[in-house]
Design a protein around this motif. Structure first.
Motif, PDB file in Angstrom:
ATOM      1  N   ASP A 234      -1.256  -7.468   3.025  1.00 27.49           N
ATOM      2  CA  ASP A 234      -1.515  -6.151   2.460  1.00 27.49           C
ATOM      3  C   ASP A 234      -2.552  -5.404   3.306  1.00 27.49           C
ATOM      4  O   ASP A 234      -3.488  -6.021   3.822  1.00 27.49           O
ATOM      5  CB  ASP A 234      -2.044  -6.280   1.026  1.00 27.49           C
ATOM      6  CG  ASP A 234      -1.014  -6.868   0.085  1.00 27.49           C
ATOM      7  OD1 ASP A 234       0.191  -6.651   0.329  1.00 27.49           O
ATOM      8  OD2 ASP A 234      -1.408  -7.551  -0.879  1.00 27.49           O
ATOM      9  N   PRO A 235      -2.413  -4.091   3.439  1.00 31.99           N
ATOM     10  CA  PRO A 235      -3.383  -3.329   4.248  1.00 31.99           C
ATOM     11  C   PRO A 235      -4.776  -3.332   3.632  1.00 31.99           C
ATOM     12  O   PRO A 235      -4.927  -3.200   2.418  1.00 31.99           O
ATOM     13  CB  PRO A 235      -2.790  -1.920   4.273  1.00 31.99           C
ATOM     14  CG  PRO A 235      -1.892  -1.855   3.088  1.00 31.99           C
ATOM     15  CD  PRO A 235      -1.352  -3.235   2.893  1.00 31.99           C
ATOM     16  N   GLN A 236      -5.771  -3.515   4.466  1.00 30.69           N
ATOM     17  CA  GLN A 236      -7.157  -3.537   4.007  1.00 30.69           C
ATOM     18  C   GLN A 236      -7.987  -2.402   4.592  1.00 30.69           C
ATOM     19  O   GLN A 236      -9.057  -2.088   4.094  1.00 30.69           O
ATOM     20  CB  GLN A 236      -7.791  -4.882   4.355  1.00 30.69           C
ATOM     21  CG  GLN A 236      -7.165  -6.026   3.580  1.00 30.69           C
ATOM     22  CD  GLN A 236      -7.503  -7.361   4.179  1.00 30.69           C
ATOM     23  OE1 GLN A 236      -8.593  -7.870   3.956  1.00 30.69           O
ATOM     24  NE2 GLN A 236      -6.595  -7.916   4.966  1.00 30.69           N
TER      25      GLN A 236
ATOM     26  N   ILE B 144      -6.070  -8.371  10.636  1.00 31.55           N
ATOM     27  CA  ILE B 144      -6.423  -7.468   9.547  1.00 31.55           C
ATOM     28  C   ILE B 144      -5.412  -6.327   9.525  1.00 31.55           C
ATOM     29  O   ILE B 144      -5.311  -5.561  10.488  1.00 31.55           O
ATOM     30  CB  ILE B 144      -7.860  -6.931   9.712  1.00 31.55           C
ATOM     31  CG1 ILE B 144      -8.862  -8.088   9.636  1.00 31.55           C
ATOM     32  CG2 ILE B 144      -8.171  -5.879   8.642  1.00 31.55           C
ATOM     33  CD1 ILE B 144     -10.287  -7.706   9.932  1.00 31.55           C
ATOM     34  N   ASN B 145      -4.690  -6.218   8.425  1.00 26.90           N
ATOM     35  CA  ASN B 145      -3.650  -5.199   8.345  1.00 26.90           C
ATOM     36  C   ASN B 145      -4.258  -3.820   8.101  1.00 26.90           C
ATOM     37  O   ASN B 145      -5.273  -3.689   7.404  1.00 26.90           O
ATOM     38  CB  ASN B 145      -2.650  -5.539   7.235  1.00 26.90           C
ATOM     39  CG  ASN B 145      -1.282  -4.940   7.509  1.00 26.90           C
ATOM     40  OD1 ASN B 145      -1.081  -4.236   8.504  1.00 26.90           O
ATOM     41  ND2 ASN B 145      -0.332  -5.200   6.636  1.00 26.90           N
ATOM     42  N   VAL B 146      -3.636  -2.814   8.669  1.00 26.45           N
ATOM     43  CA  VAL B 146      -4.233  -1.472   8.690  1.00 26.45           C
ATOM     44  C   VAL B 146      -3.144  -0.407   8.557  1.00 26.45           C
ATOM     45  O   VAL B 146      -2.019  -0.607   9.015  1.00 26.45           O
ATOM     46  CB  VAL B 146      -5.048  -1.278   9.993  1.00 26.45           C
ATOM     47  CG1 VAL B 146      -4.180  -1.507  11.213  1.00 26.45           C
ATOM     48  CG2 VAL B 146      -5.698   0.091  10.059  1.00 26.45           C
TER      49      VAL B 146
ATOM     50  N   PRO C 284      -3.874  -0.584  -3.369  1.00 27.54           N
ATOM     51  CA  PRO C 284      -5.191  -0.935  -3.924  1.00 27.54           C
ATOM     52  C   PRO C 284      -5.924  -2.018  -3.135  1.00 27.54           C
ATOM     53  O   PRO C 284      -7.108  -2.252  -3.369  1.00 27.54           O
ATOM     54  CB  PRO C 284      -4.852  -1.414  -5.346  1.00 27.54           C
ATOM     55  CG  PRO C 284      -3.404  -1.735  -5.338  1.00 27.54           C
ATOM     56  CD  PRO C 284      -2.776  -0.839  -4.334  1.00 27.54           C
ATOM     57  N   SER C 285      -5.230  -2.644  -2.179  1.00 28.91           N
ATOM     58  CA  SER C 285      -5.865  -3.664  -1.330  1.00 28.91           C
ATOM     59  C   SER C 285      -6.806  -3.047  -0.296  1.00 28.91           C
ATOM     60  O   SER C 285      -7.643  -3.754   0.282  1.00 28.91           O
ATOM     61  CB  SER C 285      -4.787  -4.478  -0.608  1.00 28.91           C
ATOM     62  OG  SER C 285      -3.935  -3.613   0.138  1.00 28.91           O
TER      63      SER C 285
END
Length: 267
Positions: A56-58, A109-111, A142-143
């Motif tokens: 999930d994107p952070q 780290i997803n973006v 929401p992540s």
């Protein structure tokens, strides 16, 4: 290259900004607010978020002033017609955002990098438009714990010259950054959690100077919001100025992605 014959040229002054404001450890903070802050206490406190092992994107990267651009090459001067604006995303701050995003992805780290031109048709309303974009992504994801609004600054020496702030990493020139973190001393901007954002800003500043000495101009803390009330990890970061070259700014984007990843993984 000038499109106008015999056009006037002006100087670019290369500089390195370090000591201004309050010094702490290996960095400086310029506090223009009415609030007294304890840099050490905030720096030692834990962040309210961290990088998770998830697809999930952070991190969300946006650009309120998307057309802010850079010099094509490092030639030491600029022509009178130079505007430092471009709708071409290969020449403006979107390229820096791409460099940050790519480095974060390399480090697991997803973006999400939103490339919407929020300063079109003009500057008026830019922050309102970018906040709409930010809220949309936060609602859908929401992540997301970090929101970076990546800008390009402008520093004027005088009528005859502009300034470019640089530092060097591995023998290669890069553009200095200025991290901005705001507060709501009067409690009127719905920004009661500003200390959380400042903790994040300080940790980012400290890590940047530890990994890449000279990377940061003094952290700018003041009575402003600039959409930093989106969540507890929202910051505005100026990458270079209109006198820096695109290569310098993009290189800094890569370094900044690494700094951010290290801060998140240590949180």
């Amino acid at each position: 290259e000038s499109a106008v014959k015999n056009e006037r040229k002006f100087d670019i002054i290369e500089s390195k900004y370090t000591a201004a404001g309050t010094g702490y450890d290996n960095f400086y903070v310029k506090n223009t607010s009415s609030v007294n802050i304890s840099i050490g206490e905030l720096l030692r406190a834990k962040l309210g978020f961290s990088a998770k092992d998830t697809s999930d994107p952070q991190v969300l990267i946006v650009h309120t002033h998307t057309t802010e651009a850079y010099m094509d090459t490092d030639v030491g001067f600029y022509y009178e017609s130079y505007t430092a604006r471009s709708d071409d995303d290969s020449k403006n701050v979107v390229s820096v955002g791409d460099a940050i995003a790519n480095q974060l992805l390399l480090m697991g780290i997803n973006v999400i990098h939103d490339k919407t031109h929020h300063d079109a048709p003009g500057y008026n309303g830019s922050y309102d438009r970018s906040m709409e974009t930010i809220k949309k992504h936060l609602d859908e994801n929401p992540s997301i714990c970090v929101v970076l609004d990546i800008h390009r600054d402008a520093l004027i020496a005088n009528d005859e010259a502009i300034i470019k702030p640089t530092f060097t990493v591995n023998g290669k020139k890069a553009a200095q950054i200025m991290i901005m973190s705001g507060c709501d001393s009067e409690g009127v901007n719905g920004f009661s959690f500003w200390e959380e954002n400042l903790k994040f800003a300080l940790k980012l500043q400290s890590k940047a100077e530890t990994l890449y000495p000279g990377m940061t101009r003094p952290l700018y803390f003041g009575d402003f919001t600039y959409n930093m009330n989106a969540n507890t990890g929202s910051l505005l970061i100026e990458v270079g100025t209109h006198a820096n070259s695109l290569d310098e700014a993009v290189y800094t984007g890569k370094l900044l992605g690494n700094v951010l990843a290290q801060v998140l993984k240590e949180a």
